[in-house]
Scaffold this motif. Structure first.
Motif, PDB file in Angstrom:
ATOM      1  N   ALA A   1       0.855  -1.195   0.000  1.00 49.05           N
ATOM      2  CA  ALA A   1       0.000   0.000   0.000  1.00 49.05           C
ATOM      3  C   ALA A   1       0.889   1.243   0.000  1.00 49.05           C
ATOM      4  CB  ALA A   1      -0.889  -0.006   1.242  1.00 49.05           C
ATOM      5  N   VAL A   2       0.551   2.228  -0.832  1.00 48.28           N
ATOM      6  CA  VAL A   2       1.330   3.477  -0.870  1.00 48.28           C
ATOM      7  C   VAL A   2       0.416   4.692  -0.735  1.00 48.28           C
ATOM      8  CG1 VAL A   2       3.418   2.733  -2.092  1.00 48.28           C
ATOM      9  CG2 VAL A   2       1.395   3.313  -3.424  1.00 48.28           C
ATOM     10  N   ALA A   3       0.813   5.606   0.154  1.00 52.27           N
ATOM     11  CA  ALA A   3       0.100   6.875   0.298  1.00 52.27           C
ATOM     12  C   ALA A   3       0.972   7.959  -0.302  1.00 52.27           C
ATOM     13  CB  ALA A   3      -0.148   7.158   1.778  1.00 52.27           C
ATOM     14  N   SER A   4       0.357   9.105  -0.614  1.00 51.13           N
ATOM     15  CA  SER A   4       1.104  10.204  -1.195  1.00 51.13           C
ATOM     16  C   SER A   4       2.275  10.564  -0.278  1.00 51.13           C
ATOM     17  CB  SER A   4       0.173  11.404  -1.373  1.00 51.13           C
ATOM     18  OG  SER A   4       0.879  12.423  -2.023  1.00 51.13           O
ATOM     19  N   ASP A   5       3.451  10.796  -0.860  1.00 52.34           N
ATOM     20  CA  ASP A   5       4.683  11.153  -0.169  1.00 52.34           C
ATOM     21  C   ASP A   5       5.424   9.970   0.467  1.00 52.34           C
ATOM     22  OD1 ASP A   5       6.217  13.465  -0.116  1.00 52.34           O
ATOM     23  OD2 ASP A   5       5.963  13.665   2.065  1.00 52.34           O
TER      24      ASP A   5
END
Ligand code: URA
Ligand code: CA
Length: 433
Positions: free
Chosen positions: A388-392
């Motif tokens: 999972a990747v979130a912004s930044d």
């Protein structure tokens, strides 16, 4: 018969005799046959293939093009392992001391990296002081005394492969099953191996893009190895994403050390334990895989494997303190974090070849054989397929000597990591053999 007539035979899809194959391979290795004629013959082989017999004859002629290493003074079954080429594939650096710590002698000759895949020798040379050129007696003495030695393949061993591989690389004739089989099996046989474990890579970052192609290559490698009197076992492992998290020479040494301490990435650790178990069975020190696998897990947990790594590095002139202090390994002057800029989501795909190319742009690899590599350059991935990747969030850390290299590699890396809204299952580590 002229060489032109030999080319005609293969151009028209006919079969060579054994003596014709000898003339072609030994003639090219000795310098009698010019590159333009060998190039035409290789392309004819690429297009029309070789018969089962021709592939065995090709491999055997390649072995006879040079000296064959005699490891008979070392007791036990000598097992060698070969991977068809991957990205972030540090298995040799882990397996050599791991298997040696279990009592199977490792007398290995390795190559340098070319293109987007790394080479074991370049990784070893990033360890301060490490020597990769040992005289034959010194090599055998070290295997007997320490249990492991990994050195550069000397030019008098399988010279046909060196010349043919270099020519294939520039004539678009690398991805040919009979030529790959001849190249891999002849090198291992000439290197003195009794038994050979082959890790056939499958996926976007490998020569074999599909399971069916990889299975065919595995079957051919086994058939030809057995025809030349060697015990051969193949596994097929995934190269749809990089194996480990580090790409680059000193960075991969650091990852191998972490793995030998039992703190490596799970996929790299699993592949190393699996291959180690199979090498112990091939080497005759364990009767069954389950028992062998446990033995490999034990030497990892007990510290015996990292201890063997230290003794191995020290024996070859390297600084064994790298095993407990990773800051003794070279690092490039500049680093950059590559951050996720889009909406929250998941990593849905990683192009292993593109990631390997990004590492090359950072200075970790060579485009041509005389390029100089930067031992500290490369990249560390922080995500895998399914993360999972979130912004930044940081996707990767880049290491290079210059901002220009960081800029170029960042663009290439971004193009190699796909993200999307829906989670996808990571590819399996093993494909069915
Ligand atoms: N690896 C080799 O050693 N040779 C080939 O031809 C392909 C992969
Ligand atoms: Ca690599």
């Amino acid at each position: 018969m002229t060489f032109e007539e030999l080319i005609e035979i293969k151009r028209d899809g006919s079969e060579h005799t054994r003596s014709q194959i000898d003339r072609i391979v030994l003639g090219y290795a000795s310098g009698e046959v010019p590159e333009y004629q060998m190039s035409a013959w290789l392309m004819a082989v690429y297009l029309n293939g070789l018969s089962p017999d021709e592939t065995v004859w090709l491999t055997d002629a390649m072995v006879r093009s040079g000296r064959v290493v005699d490891l008979s003074s070392i007791p036990g079954i000598k097992v060698d392992k070969h991977s068809t080429g991957g990205v972030a594939d540090t298995t040799t650096l882990v397996l050599a001391p791991l298997v040696a710590a279990c009592g199977v002698p490792i007398a290995k000759m390795s190559g340098r990296g070319l293109g987007h895949t790394g080479g074991t020798l370049d990784k070893l040379e990033s360890i301060p002081g490490m020597r990769i050129e040992l005289a034959p007696e010194e090599f055998l003495e070290q295997v007997a005394r320490v249990g492991v030695a990994v050195i550069a393949q000397s030019p008098d061993i399988d010279p046909a492969d060196k010349k043919m591989y270099a020519l294939r690389d520039v004539t678009a004739t690398v991805p040919s099953v009979p030529l790959i089989v001849g190249s891999i099996i002849s090198k291992k046989v000439a290197g003195g191996a009794d038994a050979i474990l082959l890790d056939v890579k499958v996926g976007s970052g490998a020569f074999m893009k599909t399971e069916a192609e990889a299975r065919h290559l595995a079957a051919e490698l086994t058939r030809v190895g057995v025809a030349l009197g060697r015990d051969v076992h193949c596994v097929m492992s995934d190269m749809d994403q990089p194996l480990g998290m580090a790409v680059g020479n000193a960075l991969e040494v650091a990852e191998a050390i972490e793995t030998l301490r039992g703190e490596g990435p799970p996929e790299l650790t699993e592949l190393c334990l699996d291959l180690a178990g199979k090498m112990l069975v091939l080497g005759g020190v364990a009767t069954d895989y389950a028992h062998a696998r446990r033995q490999a897990e034990e030497v990892l947990a007990s510290g015996a494997a990292i201890g063997m790594f230290e003794r191995w590095v020290e024996a070859q002139g390297g600084d064994p303190r790298v095993a407990s202090d990773l800051s003794r390994l070279p690092r490039s002057a500049r680093t950059r974090e590559v951050r996720h800029v889009n909406d929250d989501g998941f990593v849905t795909g990683m192009d292993a070849e593109g990631i390997g190319r990004a590492a090359m742009m950072l200075g970790a690899g060579r485009a041509t054989t005389d390029d100089v590599i930067d031992p500290g350059a490369g990249l560390q991935l922080h995500v895998r397929v399914g993360t999972a990747v979130a912004s930044d969030d940081t996707l990767a850390t880049l290491h290079a000597a210059s901002e220009a290299q960081l800029d170029a590699a960042e663009a290439r890396l971004r193009a190699s990591i796909r993200t999307g809204a829906d989670r996808v299952e990571p590819p399996p580590l093993f494909h069915e053999v």
